[in-house]
Structure formats: structure tokens, C-alpha cells
Design an enzyme around this catalytic site. Sequence first.
Site, mmCIF file in Angstrom:
data_model
loop_
_atom_site.group_PDB
_atom_site.id
_atom_site.type_symbol
_atom_site.label_atom_id
_atom_site.label_comp_id
_atom_site.label_asym_id
_atom_site.label_seq_id
_atom_site.Cartn_x
_atom_site.Cartn_y
_atom_site.Cartn_z
ATOM 1 N N GLY A 158 -3.887 6.296 5.525
ATOM 2 C CA GLY A 158 -4.750 6.296 4.223
ATOM 3 C C GLY A 158 -5.339 5.175 4.057
ATOM 4 O O GLY A 158 -5.698 4.542 4.911
ATOM 5 N N HIS A 200 9.685 -6.155 -4.690
ATOM 6 C CA HIS A 200 8.547 -6.250 -4.962
ATOM 7 C C HIS A 200 8.416 -4.952 -5.985
ATOM 8 O O HIS A 200 7.843 -4.029 -5.652
ATOM 9 C CB HIS A 200 7.984 -5.700 -3.460
ATOM 10 C CG HIS A 200 6.399 -5.095 -3.382
ATOM 11 N ND1 HIS A 200 5.645 -6.389 -3.623
ATOM 12 C CD2 HIS A 200 6.027 -4.068 -2.938
ATOM 13 C CE1 HIS A 200 4.380 -5.585 -3.682
ATOM 14 N NE2 HIS A 200 4.485 -4.212 -3.322
HETATM 15 N N1 APR Z 1 3.706 11.442 8.664
HETATM 16 C C1 APR Z 1 2.673 10.580 8.940
HETATM 17 N N2 APR Z 1 1.861 10.271 7.980
HETATM 18 C C2 APR Z 1 2.312 10.846 6.448
HETATM 19 C C3 APR Z 1 3.137 11.647 6.333
HETATM 20 C C4 APR Z 1 4.255 11.727 7.425
HETATM 21 N N3 APR Z 1 5.348 12.531 7.373
HETATM 22 N N4 APR Z 1 3.325 11.859 5.061
HETATM 23 C C5 APR Z 1 2.344 11.314 4.423
HETATM 24 N N5 APR Z 1 1.487 10.783 5.319
HETATM 25 C C6 APR Z 1 0.183 10.366 5.320
HETATM 26 C C7 APR Z 1 -0.715 10.872 4.427
HETATM 27 O O1 APR Z 1 -1.528 12.136 4.937
HETATM 28 C C8 APR Z 1 -1.955 9.893 3.947
HETATM 29 O O2 APR Z 1 -2.956 9.971 4.817
HETATM 30 O O3 APR Z 1 0.262 8.818 4.775
HETATM 31 C C9 APR Z 1 -1.066 8.688 4.162
HETATM 32 C C10 APR Z 1 -1.019 7.389 2.837
HETATM 33 O O4 APR Z 1 -2.258 7.363 2.595
HETATM 34 P P1 APR Z 1 -2.784 7.009 0.971
HETATM 35 O O5 APR Z 1 -2.065 8.314 0.232
HETATM 36 O O6 APR Z 1 -3.916 6.635 1.118
HETATM 37 O O7 APR Z 1 -1.725 5.606 0.524
HETATM 38 P P2 APR Z 1 -1.951 4.280 0.610
HETATM 39 O O8 APR Z 1 -2.947 3.926 -0.424
HETATM 40 O O9 APR Z 1 -2.471 3.877 2.204
HETATM 41 O O10 APR Z 1 -0.456 3.646 0.410
HETATM 42 C C11 APR Z 1 0.432 3.896 1.372
HETATM 43 O O11 APR Z 1 1.666 1.908 1.065
HETATM 44 O O12 APR Z 1 1.242 0.267 -0.511
HETATM 45 C C12 APR Z 1 2.031 1.192 -0.013
HETATM 46 O O13 APR Z 1 2.562 1.961 -2.323
HETATM 47 C C13 APR Z 1 1.793 2.261 -1.263
HETATM 48 O O14 APR Z 1 3.672 3.473 -0.434
HETATM 49 C C14 APR Z 1 2.109 3.597 -0.422
HETATM 50 C C15 APR Z 1 1.928 3.260 0.948
#
Ligand code: APR
Length: 306
Positions: free
Chosen positions: A11, A176
Amino acid sequence: MITKLSIIGAGGVGSTLAFHVLSRVPVKELVLIDILSNVAKGIVLDLEDTRSLLPFCAQVIGTDDFSHLRDSDIVVITAGIARKEGMTRLDLLKINAKVTREVSLQIKQFAKNAIVIVVTNPLDLITYVVTKQTSFPRERVIGMGSSLDTARLLNLFSKCSTVGVSSLEGFVFGQHNNDMIVSMDRLRIKGEAISSFLNAQEISTLQEKTAHRGGEIVELLKNRSATFAPSLACCRLIEAIAEDKNEIIPVSVMLNGEYGLKDVCVGVPCLINRKGVEKVIELSLSPEEKKKLAKVNEAFQDVYNV
Ligand code: APR
């Protein structure tokens, strides 16, 4: 040096991190894993197209197949959901603890010698979940949170003091979240205490703004959270490991009695090198800092019950 780095979650944070890694870390193989295989593959095609522009030589793989974690030197977990407006910490914990438990089992199966960096929030609680679920030694499970908070502090400090950031020193530790410890006694402008540069009101605004910076970003973006600073702070941590830098960076790690705390993960300064956390540095804390750090025990009641 490291050969293979894997990022779970393609993501906002995961994909931006992948770009920083290709720009800054000479790995041979970079794997981007997401439950949405098209997302991981699409991001990788876009990343690969920067090969001649950056340039880099790494092989880059986008997949939903966790066996590609095999023999990774470092695995970064960004999988889960980002905090959205109106969501409680406990809502976020329930969802992301489930995701990161599953992911931890895959890491344990395919990359049992890796150093794991946790980015998924709520950071300290998820670092704990991953430490327990992988059963890796604490040296190899590192939560990236306080170094991001420190970067935020230094930016805000530079803006309100009008002194360039390279002349500023300071760091944030503790949880955090809004209970992070932004200690003004530890801030310096070229070795000088900041009381000669900022008045008490400015200092307290700086503390408050730093603690709420992540939330402020979510309020503005609504459905997503910060990406540039978290991913770059994570990349700096990766560089400290890959280049065996022996750098002191505040990271979340399982405490075994340090600071009078046990069985909790929280951000404290650590010596970071190719082994991961080489040493937890024990600072002497003021009574106020001690009290604030001990609040982590309350926060952990949630994770013990989830
Ligand atoms: N396995 C692999 N990928 C997964 C799974 C899983 N079981 N569940 C969710 N994902 C993927 C989603 O499909 C998505 O592409 O994790 C990604 C998360 O991306 P975003 O929703 O864009 O979140 P992001 O802004 O990248 O933040 C991720 O980092 O800073 C922290 O608070 C934030 O907890 C969050 C994490």
C-alpha cells in the site's frame, strides 16, 4: 550488506518504502508481497520502470505468494489497514493483530533468520504480537515509530526556531501514539538548551504538535495516513542494519526489565547494527518521563486481551 529484502503490504507505506530502498540500498532482490496480488504486481511494474532512471540492478518481484520470503535478510511488515478518521485504537488493533499474526507465521516458516521491522500500527502492540508469534529473539523484531516521531519533532522544531534542521539535536521515545515522550530537556541547538531560543508557550506547542502530527495528517487525508516520512524513516533503519552502522536509533523493542518494564514493547534508544538491536540503551529518566513511560503497561492490557 544485505542481499534480499521483502516488504509485506504494497500500500502507501510499502510501495513508497520499496522506491526508497531501490534508491538507497544496494540489494540483489526486493520482494513486495500483498494479499492483493494485482496491486503487488502493478506496483512492481511501475517500480521496475525506474531501473534506468535511479538506476538500480535489483531483481524486483511482486506477488501474493509468501514463499517468496525465503531467505530474506530483512522483512518489513506494513500489511494491515491504516488508521482512518473516527477509528478507535482498539478497532485498529483487532484488525491489524489478526493480519500480522498470519503474516508472522509465514515469516517464521520462510525466513526464520530474518530481521523483522514492524511498521503496522498500533506500532508497539503490533511489535509485541510479531515478537510473540514469530518467537524470534527480541534483537530481530524492531518496531519503527519513535524515529518517525523524532523526524517530525525536528521538522517542527526547525520551523518554529527558524534554525536549519542540521543544527538541531533531539529525539522522541516511548509509545508511538499521543503518549510519546517529547522531552524538551533533550533538545539542543548546537549543544545549547532550547530555553534560550523558545519560550515556555512555544515549547509546549511544539510538544503537542509533535504528538498529534500523525493524527493531523489522518484528519486531512481522511482515508489514509502518512506515507513519505514513515517509509523514509524505515529506510534509514534498514540502512543502519544493512551497513552495520552501530547507530543509536529509538525503536520499539521487547523490554526484559530495562526501565523497570517487562513483557512490553516500547520505543527506546537502541544500538542498531547488522544483528538488529545490539543493545538497549538505558537513559536516566526524569520522574515525569518515568511516569509517562510506565503508562505503556496500561496500553498493553488491550493486546493481552485481543
Ligand atoms: N497480507 C498481505 N498484505 C495485506 C494483508 C495480508 N494479510 N492484509 C492487508 N494487506 C495489504 C493491503 O492489501 C494493502 O495493500 O496491506 C496494504 C496496506 O496498505 P495501506 O492500506 O495503503 O496502508 P499504509 O498507508 O501503507 O499503512 C500501512 O503502516 O504506518 C502504518 O498505520 C499504518 O498500519 C498502517 C501500515
